[in-house]
Design a protein around this motif. Structure first.
Motif, short mmCIF file in Angstrom:
data_model
loop_
_atom_site.label_atom_id
_atom_site.label_comp_id
_atom_site.label_asym_id
_atom_site.label_seq_id
_atom_site.Cartn_x
_atom_site.Cartn_y
_atom_site.Cartn_z
N ALA A 138 0.83 -1.20 0.00
CA ALA A 138 0.00 0.00 0.00
C ALA A 138 0.86 1.25 0.00
O ALA A 138 0.59 2.22 -0.73
N THR A 139 1.93 1.26 0.82
CA THR A 139 2.81 2.42 0.89
C THR A 139 3.52 2.66 -0.44
O THR A 139 3.59 3.80 -0.93
N ASP A 142 1.16 3.58 -3.43
CA ASP A 142 0.61 4.92 -3.24
C ASP A 142 1.59 5.96 -3.80
O ASP A 142 1.20 6.93 -4.44
N ASP A 146 -0.49 6.46 -6.93
CA ASP A 146 -1.53 7.17 -6.20
C ASP A 146 -2.85 6.39 -6.21
O ASP A 146 -3.93 6.92 -6.48
N VAL A 147 -2.76 5.08 -5.92
CA VAL A 147 -3.96 4.24 -5.85
C VAL A 147 -4.32 4.01 -4.39
O VAL A 147 -3.50 4.19 -3.48
N ASN A 148 -5.58 3.62 -4.15
CA ASN A 148 -6.00 3.43 -2.76
C ASN A 148 -5.41 2.16 -2.18
O ASN A 148 -4.88 1.30 -2.89
N ARG A 149 -5.51 2.05 -0.87
CA ARG A 149 -4.84 0.99 -0.11
C ARG A 149 -5.27 -0.40 -0.58
O ARG A 149 -4.43 -1.29 -0.79
N THR A 150 -6.57 -0.63 -0.74
CA THR A 150 -7.07 -1.95 -1.10
C THR A 150 -6.57 -2.38 -2.47
O THR A 150 -6.09 -3.51 -2.66
N LEU A 151 -6.62 -1.49 -3.45
CA LEU A 151 -6.17 -1.83 -4.80
C LEU A 151 -4.67 -2.11 -4.81
O LEU A 151 -4.20 -3.03 -5.50
N ALA A 152 -3.91 -1.35 -4.03
CA ALA A 152 -2.46 -1.57 -3.96
C ALA A 152 -2.15 -2.95 -3.42
O ALA A 152 -1.27 -3.66 -3.94
N ASN A 375 -5.33 -3.42 10.08
CA ASN A 375 -4.75 -2.08 10.09
C ASN A 375 -3.42 -2.03 10.83
O ASN A 375 -2.45 -1.46 10.35
#
Length: 480
Positions: A138-139, A142, A146-152, A375
């Protein structure tokens, strides 16, 4: 960013291509799970260094440097010390056992008394290790897209699951070698010198930061001791690490190749701390220390180089994630499922490859799902390592070093250590130091006491164990 995107896309496509190539080589259980036990020193060193230096060692190591300065290297440094200890003192006899899992080793040593229970503990550890590695995507994504956490998480996790499922350990070994080279170039040869120069050199860093940023023990003696208990000892007994030892073509390769990899870890630890210290000079008020790596890469590196360094971060995460995933699937299939249905060691090689491939796919989907829902990765990883070390360290090391240890003692130690850790985490808090201190002590006391109070391990079992450790016994399936 077009050049950076191209570098990343080519890198990810290469990972999938190697998965496809590995599928053509993995025709037996041995090929699929332990690369046929044929790795030489160069490939063994690279793949071992790749798996132990993951996202926590790269992004987290830089973050610790940002917070504590040079003493932030201690977390990764203790990982390197653990790998050195494993390689020098234990790897040769582990490689000669010719098994696939830690639980099979316990069965050999104790006569089949602790296999399923130890398998459940090890499965929980490897699952959470894979989850926390997967969350790190996710990090990185991003910063990249610049994609959201779930898609990453889905993108990164799916690529790892795909090449791991296709070719098993052969695919993972080949990708790990690429990841090792990319990581070395990206972090050690590019990001480290660029960060120091951008921060004004070591003289400017010392002038702008407090003196404790340059104290070797600034992070605190108790913290370092806890790192040793969790990470150094964790390196000695983790299925993800042992499964790499099983890939060595000889005990000498396991010993010397692992020593090279451990030394590399020490250098990598210091590099991460220096990069984090430089980031503190350039960005003194970041909202989170873990954002130091992404910030310095995004703002300070030229295009192309930025893509390569981000590929290095991806390499670090993917190597640990894929290693933990195949370890999780191997334990789930060989130590839990096969034993519960009473079919350990049965089936032709093709069916065994197909079964292990199915377990990697199922475990991979589960890992992605848990990673999306979870999380607090620090707490999850702490629980995993506390259970691993508190429950399994004493029975495993005791079995390797103490002839008087018994199956009853090992089983009691797993239960007592595991329950103690769980209870103490509930009482003191998950991130407290006391659970691992007292849980490990409880496991040791129970192991010794119960072993001395019960009949010694059967002479035949011990004789077979000694033959296996000496490398004089042919590779045969281990049954519970």
């Amino acid at each position: 960013m077009a050049v950076d995107y191209t570098v990343i896309v080519v890198y990810l496509a290469g990972m999938l291509a190697m998965g496809w190539w590995g599928m053509r080589r993995a025709k037996s259980k041995s090929e699929f799970l332990v690369a046929g036990r044929r790795l030489g020193p160069w490939m063994y060193s690279g793949t071992m260094a790749a798996i132990v230096l993951g996202g926590a060692s790269t992004i987290g190591g830089v973050g610790l440097g940002y917070t504590h300065g040079l003493s932030g290297a201690w977390m990764v440094f203790t990982i390197g010390l653990g790998l050195l200890a494993l390689s020098v003192f234990f790897s040769a006899r582990i490689a000669r056992l010719k098994v696939y899992t830690v639980s099979e080793m316990l069965d050999l040593r104790y006569g089949g008394r602790a296999g399923v229970l130890s398998g459940v503990v090890m499965w929980g550890y490897t699952l959470m290790l894979a989850v926390t590695s997967t969350i790190a995507y996710a990090t990185i994504f991003d910063v990249l897209f610049d994609v959201n956490r779930t898609l990453a998480i889905v993108i990164g996790g799916s690529i790892v699951v795909a090449y791991s499922t296709l070719g098993g350990m052969w695919s993972i070994t080949l990708t790990d070698m690429v990841q090792f080279v990319v990581k070395t170039i990206g972090v050690l040869l590019l990001l480290l010198p660029i960060a120091v120069v951008k921060a004004g050199g070591f003289g400017e860093m010392r002038a702008k930061l407090p003196d404790d940023y340059f104290e070797p023990f600034g992070v605190g003696g108790e913290t370092i001791f806890t790192y040793v208990l969790i990470y150094t000892f964790g390196m000695l007994i983790g299925q993800d690490i042992w499964q790499r030892v099983f890939t060595a073509r000889s005990d000498k390769v396991a010993r010397w190749g692992g020593t090279v990899a451990g030394t590399y870890c020490l250098v990598y630890a210091l590099a991460g701390a220096v990069i984090g210290t430089a980031a503190k000079v350039m960005y003194p008020n970041l909202p989170s220390p873990d954002s130091a790596f992404a910030t310095i890469v995004k703002d300070e590196l030229p295009m192309g180089v930025r893509g390569l360094v981000l590929a290095a971060a991806l390499a670090a995460v993917m190597s640990t994630s894929s290693g933990a995933l195949i370890a999780c699937a191997t334990v789930a299939n060989n130590d839990i499922w096969s034993r519960l249905r009473g079919a350990a060691g049965q089936g032709d090689p093709h069916d065994e490859v197909r079964g292990n491939r199915a377990f990697i796919l199922v475990m991979g989907v589960a890992v992605i799902g848990v990673a999306i829902a979870l999380n607090d990765v620090v707490q999850a990883l702490t629980v995993a390592y506390n259970l691993l070390v508190g429950g399994l360290l004493v029975p495993i090391i005791g079995g390797l070093l103490w002839r008087r240890g018994t199956g009853a003692g090992a089983l009691a130690a797993v239960v007592a250590g595991g329950l103690s850790v769980i209870g103490l985490m509930w009482h003191y808090g998950i991130l407290a130091n006391e659970p691992i201190y007292y849980g490990l002590l409880t496991s040791l006391v129970v192991y010794v006491a119960v072993s001395l109070a019960t009949r010694p391990t059967d002479a035949g079992t011990l004789a077979a164990w000694r033959e296996r450790v000496a490398g004089r016994d042919p590779e045969v399936p281990v049954t519970a």
